[in-house]
Write a protein that holds these residues in place. Sequence first.
Motif, PDB file in Angstrom:
ATOM      1  N   ARG A   2       0.805  -1.219   0.000  1.00 15.84           N
ATOM      2  CA  ARG A   2       0.000   0.000   0.000  1.00 15.84           C
ATOM      3  C   ARG A   2       0.840   1.273   0.000  1.00 15.84           C
ATOM      4  NH1 ARG A   2      -2.915  -3.508   3.358  1.00 15.84           N
ATOM      5  NH2 ARG A   2      -5.055  -3.869   2.647  1.00 15.84           N
ATOM      6  N   GLY A   3       2.149   1.150   0.181  1.00 15.45           N
ATOM      7  CA  GLY A   3       2.996   2.324   0.252  1.00 15.45           C
ATOM      8  C   GLY A   3       2.892   3.010   1.613  1.00 15.45           C
ATOM      9  N   GLY A   4       3.582   4.128   1.757  1.00 15.95           N
ATOM     10  CA  GLY A   4       3.557   4.857   3.022  1.00 15.95           C
ATOM     11  C   GLY A   4       4.436   4.204   4.072  1.00 15.95           C
ATOM     12  N   GLU A   5       4.128   4.482   5.332  1.00 11.06           N
ATOM     13  CA  GLU A   5       4.945   3.950   6.426  1.00 11.06           C
ATOM     14  C   GLU A   5       4.577   2.493   6.717  1.00 11.06           C
ATOM     15  OE1 GLU A   5       6.430   5.551  10.729  1.00 11.06           O
ATOM     16  OE2 GLU A   5       4.270   5.306  10.488  1.00 11.06           O
ATOM     17  N   VAL A   6       5.614   1.675   6.872  1.00 15.35           N
ATOM     18  CA  VAL A   6       5.435   0.274   7.259  1.00 15.35           C
ATOM     19  C   VAL A   6       6.241   0.045   8.525  1.00 15.35           C
ATOM     20  CG1 VAL A   6       5.773  -2.144   6.601  1.00 15.35           C
ATOM     21  CG2 VAL A   6       5.098  -0.465   4.870  1.00 15.35           C
ATOM     22  N   LYS A   7       5.592  -0.456   9.551  1.00 18.72           N
ATOM     23  CA  LYS A   7       6.253  -0.662  10.849  1.00 18.72           C
ATOM     24  C   LYS A   7       7.061  -1.958  10.843  1.00 18.72           C
ATOM     25  CE  LYS A   7       4.861   2.851  13.405  1.00 18.72           C
ATOM     26  NZ  LYS A   7       3.884   2.631  14.494  1.00 18.72           N
ATOM     27  N   SER A   8       8.285  -1.865  11.361  1.00 21.20           N
ATOM     28  CA  SER A   8       9.152  -3.039  11.500  1.00 21.20           C
ATOM     29  C   SER A   8       8.824  -3.766  12.795  1.00 21.20           C
ATOM     30  CB  SER A   8      10.624  -2.605  11.527  1.00 21.20           C
ATOM     31  OG  SER A   8      10.896  -1.895  12.724  1.00 21.20           O
ATOM     32  N   SER A   9       9.432  -4.936  12.998  1.00 28.62           N
ATOM     33  CA  SER A   9       9.229  -5.682  14.248  1.00 28.62           C
ATOM     34  C   SER A   9       9.841  -4.957  15.435  1.00 28.62           C
ATOM     35  CB  SER A   9       9.827  -7.087  14.130  1.00 28.62           C
ATOM     36  OG  SER A   9      11.220  -7.020  13.845  1.00 28.62           O
TER      37      SER A   9
END
Length: 312
Positions: free
Chosen positions: A43-50
């Motif tokens: 979806r793009g944008g911010e993706v949270k890591s573990s």
Amino acid sequence: MHRIGFVVFPRFQLMGFAAVTAFEMANVALGEPVYEIELLSERGGEVKSSAGFGVLTKSFDHTPYDTVMFGAGTTIEPITPGLIEFARHALETARRVAAPCTGAFVLGESGLLDGRRATTHWAFARQLQERFPAVKVEEDRIFIVDGSIWTSAGMTASIDLALAMIEKDHGQEVARSVARKLVVYHRRAGGQSQFSALLELDPKSDRIQRSIDYAKANLSSVLSVEELADAAGLSARQFSRAFRAETGQSPAKAVENLRVEAARLMMEQGRHSMDVIAEETGFADRDRMRRAFLRALGQPPQTIRRNARESA
């Protein structure tokens, strides 16, 4: 210019970016931006890591990429239809598709690994094989290249995979320069074992540990079950049963693995002939040593020595 699309998804593990750093260092080594890296997500944008913080990504589109690499997580995350569609598109349009560690499950779910050889982190290898029976999973390899598909073991092995890509693209000297900048070994062959045979043996009792210590100190001897049992202070029958229960291996298999590990180290040091190494590590002859190497490492001794010399 090699454009690399690095795919992430929620709860991806940051160690996967080690491969990105290798490509960045190749740019430094060559003095020009030969690799361009784009972070991608569905979806793009911010993706949270573990780890809890995020990275900014571009959404999937029809941008052409030379290499598409899928990130990995510490667990098997749900694989969305969008990820599957993008993986299939990447196989058709990119020169190569890579999946370190658990990223192999994305390729497996997409059908890209059917009929191919592949690897992943050893802790997930059996799950990969059970979930995708059409895949030829080799659970103890650093990385595997099958056509345009590249897979690797745990996430640090993505550095080995990236170095192999850099070497293929720009030659051995550039890959060696990158390895020096990263202070890593250049180069672990893809067929090398994911972990040392010496580290696999973790007995629970002092008696079995004594037998292992004895074996390591006397590899040039025959090392029969009776000899090892005597070192442990047990009868041969008690020893065999206890050894397998505590290590998961038979005494004979453990001794062979210890000999392979000792021989491999001697080859990397490069000071002895193959005949001397075979004799000193208890294989007796080169042919027997070769067969043991193929069983344990998937490579003959000559390949191990050649790789060590190239890396010296």
